[in-house]
Each structure stands twice: as structure tokens, then as C-alpha cells.
Design an enzyme around this catalytic site. Structure first.
Site, mmCIF file in Angstrom:
data_model
loop_
_atom_site.group_PDB
_atom_site.id
_atom_site.type_symbol
_atom_site.label_atom_id
_atom_site.label_comp_id
_atom_site.label_asym_id
_atom_site.label_seq_id
_atom_site.Cartn_x
_atom_site.Cartn_y
_atom_site.Cartn_z
ATOM 1 N N ILE B 87 0.839 -1.205 0.000
ATOM 2 C CA ILE B 87 0.000 0.000 0.000
ATOM 3 C C ILE B 87 0.868 1.246 0.000
ATOM 4 C CG2 ILE B 87 -1.778 1.271 1.282
ATOM 5 C CD1 ILE B 87 -2.243 -1.558 2.727
ATOM 6 N N CYS B 88 0.495 2.216 -0.845
ATOM 7 C CA CYS B 88 1.179 3.504 -0.803
ATOM 8 C C CYS B 88 0.280 4.502 -0.075
ATOM 9 C CB CYS B 88 1.469 4.006 -2.216
ATOM 10 S SG CYS B 88 2.272 5.604 -2.225
ATOM 11 N N LEU B 89 0.603 4.742 1.190
ATOM 12 C CA LEU B 89 -0.197 5.684 1.979
ATOM 13 C C LEU B 89 0.736 6.358 2.972
ATOM 14 C CD1 LEU B 89 -3.112 6.702 2.579
ATOM 15 C CD2 LEU B 89 -3.258 4.901 4.306
#
Lengths: 327, 220
Positions: B87-89
Site C-alpha cells: 500500500i502507498c499511503l
């Protein structure tokens, strides 16, 4: 916050900006080890240049890189050492740093207590000095009681800004437990000593809990006094104005986010501390002190040594944090 | 009990007691530091009706360092790796703070499904699909939700029956006619799907890519 106080904003901004840059670069290209290499090249390129020729932001970079190299081996906060040890580190560097250190020595600051350069140094140094000041108070019991009541009343602010109790209660208990232990023996009969205080601040769980609590206090104070602080809230990297919530979420609450003038002003107010920050920046022959005066009834103050991107604690000969020459 | 365990136990209890958030956390094995979170896909999105499972690892220095999360359920979304679930967060990286909890982080993942950030992608191919042909992206995301997350499938579907086998062309978000065209020239289906997906051969973008370009890629 006075305009004078806000001057230091720019200096710290640079180092945070660098940190942010690195992180962003690493995220954007997780598979490329190149970013790391580039940085080494930058450092090497600087090494042949005289320190005095560097811009302020370059100095911060250099200093922070040197500090980062030391991070894994250094305790979170260290025992007291003579300031001559610091002077020796600048032996091959700019003579101005040595002149400034000599000035501090003449003013009575002959001892230094270092904090690890991990971005938490300001909060950790203030946390340590805060507890140490209570510990060394002539009316110790009263100092303990008033600190505990101050902290207890601050929980209202944490609730008011919407922090969940489960998020802060362990941090709060850690700090209060430590202060309580100055006056009240633990189950095993031991009270806090200089040695156990240092031990607690070197222990990552306790030390980071205290740092986290001071960060949440700072954040809640900024959020609850938004009108007063908002003119001074800028994104450290982009220089754009920020709203208080974004500022706190990104540059106050997280571990390792460095403190700038806004955060220093806020935390010193909350803890009602008189703090002097000595700016050791190699830019002139004298050291400038910036005062954060929050308790007019007391002549005691905590002195922090600021070097570009980093804070340590300064002490006088007798280990007391106040130098008579500066009162 | 150490601080990390104390905190995690409180967080799990807090989640159990909260009946309104629809966020669930359960143990995966005996360790309280390896958990599974789950939440329903947000309404009015291609993820609606699906149940999304997230692998949660609590690092040693939690809550001072961020929790590690990745999707167990396969998700078609610009900020989630379609292969690994990574996940890119920002809050899972440098914007983490000890104020955040497992529950609030899972809620942030749920909001991420509502508002993709294609300019900061985790999966570049999916992000390209999202920016160039939104409706085709949504069809694919809906299909993934149906086959991987137990979603109801497309709303306008004539037959509501679940597809009997997984359609690899739909999984790749491609047009059946496009794939068959190049299959017709004699290329193997898997290879064609792979190349067309990489080239983002979808919607209006397909017209920008010449047959020669596709064949060139197929011959590599």
C-alpha cells in the site's frame, strides 16, 4: 511568539526539508539504491570546503549527516561530559565554533549532556531537564506536586482536541510515574536518583513514551491556540502556510519530527519553563541566546545548546542548568 | 506486560466494542503482533459489497514506528500493488504518529479506496488505466471486487450469476475483441494479455497505439 523568536524558523526548516526529501525520494523509487549513493557523493563533495564558506543550509546538512552517522552508537541521552570534549571535535573545523565554545565556557557552561540526533532531541532534552529541575528543586515535594497537577490538568486539552485516551494514557503514566518517584518510593522502596533518571531516559520505551507525550501536549496546545500560532505555521519544505491540524499531524505528533521555534515556544509555555537556547552556528564569534521566558516567579532556567539541526543540554560547573552570568 | 502489548490489547478491545465502524481485527496466529484486519468496501465505489482483508504486523517499536499493513485480498487500485497488496499511503510511512491506531489506520485504508491518488501510485499500470480510461478501470475494479472480495459484480449485468471461471481478460482490464485480434495473428493469449496490459491498450488510449507497436512488443 515574538518576531525575534520566529527568526530561527528558517534555520530548522532546511534540515527538516532534507529529511522529507530523502523519504520522498526513497518512496518514489523503492527499488533504486541510487538515492543513498547520491547523498554520499554530496557529503564527499563538501568535505574539501572550509566550513566558513558554507551556506547555513549546507552547514545543517553537514551537521545532520555527521549526527546521523553517530545515531546507532549513541545513547538516547548521555551522561554529563566537559564541554572541552565538544571543542575538541571542532579542532580541525572552523575556528569560529571554537571561539563560540570558549565564550560558553567563560559564561560558566562547562558541562554538556548530549541527546541522540534522531529528530526527537529537543523533546527528549527538555523532558530530561524538566524532570531534573524538579529533582533538584529546593522544595522538592512542592515541585513534584505542582508538576503533577500541571500534567493532570493538561489531559483536558488532549481530550479537547480529540486524542483517544488509549493513545496517550501510557505515555502520561510513564512521565508522571517518573516524577512521582522523586518524592514517593516505588514498591521496592527505591526513589528516583540521578542515575535512575538517566537510566529511564536511556531506556527506549520509557524515553520515547515521554517524548511522545510532550509531542501530544505541544500539538494540543497549538491546536487550541490556533489563532495565535497560525501566522507562524509554515510547511518546512515548501514554505507555504499550513493549517494547524496538518502542521501538527505532519511536524509535531510523529516520532523523529524535528522541533522548530513554534514547537519550542509551545512546549516551554505548557511546562512553564524558562529556557535559553544558545546558538552555536559558527556564524559569528559570540553565541546568541534566545530566551523563552514563561515563569517570572522563578530565576531557574534550562539551557539548551543548538547546533544546526540539533539540541543538547548545557550545564554549569556544579551541574546546575543556570549560569549566574546570564541571569 | 510491555507497553506495545498493552497498547495493542487496548486497541483490539476498542475495536471489538465499537459496533458502528464495521472494522474488524482478529488474530492470525498465536502472536498478538500479527493480526488480520477487515472492512467492507466503501459504498458508491467499485469496491462496494466486497470484504477486504488486511495483513497487520506490529513492529517492535510500535506505536512510535508505523504499523505494517498490506492487503491480503487482491485489490485493483492505483495505490495498491495488484501483485503484492503493498500500500502507498503516507501514514504508513513518514506521516505516521502514535496518535494513530489500528482502527484509524484501517479506516484510512477504507477512505483510500474512495479516493485514489493516481499521481502517487503504488501500481503504475493500474494508475495509468485509472487516468486514461476511468470507466474501463471501474469495470475492472468491480470485477476484481467480485472475484476476490466476494462483491456482487456489475450492477447492470443481465445475469447476476457469478462467472463460472475467472476471466483473465477482464482481470487484466482489457477488451476481449482486442485480445482476440492479436491472438488471431497467431500469438498466445497469455502473452497478448501481458503486452496489452503493459501498453495500457484500453479505451481511447488503444487508438493511440499502432498494431505494429503491439506486434513489436509481442515479438520481444
Amino acid at each position: 511568539m515574538t518576531s525575534e523568536e520566529s527568526e530561527g524558523l528558517e534555520s530548522r526548516t532546511e534540515s527538516i526539508a532534507n529529511e522529507v526529501d530523502e523519504t520522498t525520494a526513497a518512496e518514489a523509487k523503492p527499488q533504486s539504491p541510487g538515492s543513498q549513493l547520491e547523498e554520499v557523493t554530496v557529503c564527499t563533495a563538501l568535505s574539501g570546503v572550509a566550513l566558513a564558506d558554507l551556506s547555513h543550509s549546507q552547514l545543517i546538512d553537514l551537521n545532520q549527516n555527521a549526527l546521523n552517522d553517530l545515531v546507532p552508537n549513541r545513547p538516547l541521552i548521555e551522561g554529563v561530559e566537559p564541554i572541552s570534549a565538544l571543542r575538541a571535535e571542532y579542532e580541525s573545523g572552523s575556528p569560529r565554533f571554537r571561539t563560540q565554545i570558549d565564550g560558553l565556557t567563560d559564561a560558566g557552561f562547562r558541562l554538556l549532556r548530549r541527546a541522540r540526533g534522531d529528530g526527537d532531541c529537543f523533546y527528549r532534552a527538555v523532558g530530561f531537564a524538566f524532570v531534573e529541575q524538579i529533582f533538584g528543586d529546593q522544595e522538592q515535594d512542592m515541585a513534584v506536586a505542582s508538576a503533577l497537577s500541571l500534567l493532570e490538568s493538561s489531559l483536558e486539552w488532549l481530550d479537547a482536541v480529540g486524542f483517544q485516551r488509549l493513545v496517550y494514557e501510557d505515555f502520561y503514566d510513564t512521565l508522571c510515574g517518573l516524577i512521582q518517584n522523586i518524592a514517593t518510593p516505588e514498591m521496592n522502596g527505591s526513589v528516583l536518583t540521578e542515575a535512575t533518571l538517566l537510566d529511564q531516559f536511556q531506556h527506549p520505551e520509557a524515553s520515547n513514551s515521554i517524548v511522545a507525550f510532550l509531542r501530544l501536549l505541544t500539538s494540543s496546545h497549538l491546536r487550541l491556540n490556533e489563532e495565535e500560532y497560525s501566522p507562524f505555521l509554515f510547511h518546512p519544505e515548501l514554505g507555504e502556510p499550513m493549517n494547524v491540524r496538518d502542521f501538527c499531524e505532519n511536524f509535531v505528533e510523529g516520532s523523529g519530527k524535528e522541533a522548530d521555534h513554534v514547537q519550542i515556544t509551545a512546549l516551554c509555555r505548557i511546562l512553564r519553563l524558562n529556557v535559553k537556547v544558545a546558538y552555536l552556528d559558527g556564524r559569528s564569534d559570540t553565541v546568541d541566546f534566545v530566551d523563552f521566558q514563561n515563569d517570572s516567579t522563578s530565576k531557574r532556567f534550562i539551557t539548551l545548546l543548538y547546533r544546526p539541526g540539533h539540541y543538547d543540554i548545557l550545564l554549569t560547573d556544579d551541574g546546575s542548568p543556570s549560569a549566574a552570568a546570564l541571569v | 506486560m510491555d507497553a506495545r502489548l498493552r497498547r495493542v490489547n487496548k486497541e483490539i478491545a476498542d475495536c471489538k466494542n465499537d459496533k458502528t465502524s464495521n472494522i474488524h481485527i482478529e488474530l492470525i496466529d498465536d502472536s498478538p503482533f500479527h493480526l488480520k484486519g477487515s472492512f467492507p468496501g466503501p459504498e458508491e465505489t467499485p469496491y462496494e459489497g466486497g470484504k477486504f482483508d488486511v495483513d497487520i504486523v506490529i513492529p517492535e517499536s510500535y506505536p512510535f514506528q508505523p504499523v505494517k499493513m498490506k492487503f491480503i485480498t487482491k485489490v485493483y487500485h492505483p495505490n495498491i500493488s495488484s501483485a503484492s497488496g503493498a500500500i502507498c499511503l503516507d501514514i504508513l510511512k513518514d506521516a505516521w504518529s502514535p496518535v494513530l491506531t489500528l482502527k484509524s489506520t484501517l479506516i484510512s485504508l477504507q477512505s483510500l479506496l474512495c479516493s485514489p491518488e493516481p499521481n502517487d501510485p503504488q501500481d503504475a499500470e493500474v494508475a495509468k488505466h485509472y487516468t486514461t480510461s476511468r470507466s474501463s478501470f471501474e469495470e475492472t475494479a468491480t470485477y476484481w471486487t467480485q472475484i476476490y472480495a466476494g462483491g456482487p459484480g456489475p450492477k447492470k449485468e443481465k445475469s447476476m450469476a457469478k462467472p463460472s471461471e475467472r476471466d483473465e481478460i477482464a482481470i487484466a482490464g482489457l477488451d476481449k475483441a482486442h485480445v482476440e485480434k492479436f491472438e488471431g495473428i497467431g500469438f498466445e493469449r497469455g502473452k497478448v494479455i501481458d503486452v496489452l496490459r503493459r501498453l495500457n491498450y484500453r479505451g481511447a488510449n488503444a487508438a493511440q497505439i499502432t498494431d505494429d507497436r503491439v506486434v513489436e512488443e509481442l515479438l520481444k
